[in-house]
Scaffold this active site. Structure first.
Site, short mmCIF file in Angstrom:
data_model
loop_
_atom_site.label_atom_id
_atom_site.label_comp_id
_atom_site.label_asym_id
_atom_site.label_seq_id
_atom_site.Cartn_x
_atom_site.Cartn_y
_atom_site.Cartn_z
N ARG A 293 -2.68 -2.00 -3.07
CA ARG A 293 -3.10 -0.86 -3.90
C ARG A 293 -1.94 -0.32 -4.74
NH1 ARG A 293 -5.45 3.32 0.04
NH2 ARG A 293 -3.70 2.52 1.22
N ASN B 133 -9.10 0.70 -0.51
CA ASN B 133 -9.44 -0.22 0.58
C ASN B 133 -10.88 0.05 1.00
OD1 ASN B 133 -6.88 -1.33 0.71
ND2 ASN B 133 -6.21 -0.01 2.38
#
Length: 92
Positions: free
Chosen positions: A18, A36
């Protein structure tokens, strides 16, 4: 301006996917978000000029150095006009 949503599978959580995605997006002037998912995948939305979004789509197929990407599914959506690229927290 275009928008693509991707789901990236493989070893993509716990490997700074990320944060690396946010950095690459900012480098290319792409807005949107990344998060996520509970099933171990990563979901992201990329908005921006077609060439810049294409860069992020290509990057998604390998991710950061420590990731192991098994697959990427993507589809186009209508742009919403994001002004930044954010990392969303996981809801669980």
């Amino acid at each position: 301006m275009i928008r693509n949503r991707v789901i990236v599978s493989g070893q993509v959580q716990g490997v700074f996917f990320r944060d690396a995605c946010r950095q690459v997006a900012q480098e290319h002037g792409v807005t949107g978000w990344v998060r996520n998912l509970a099933d171990g995948t990563v979901e992201a939305v990329f908005e921006g000029p077609p060439a810049a979004v294409a860069q992020l789509l290509r990057w998604s197929h390998h991710g950061p150095e420590s990731a192991v990407v098994d697959g990427v599914s993507q589809h186009e959506e209508e742009p919403e006009g994001f002004t930044a690229f954010e990392i969303y927290s996981t809801p669980w």
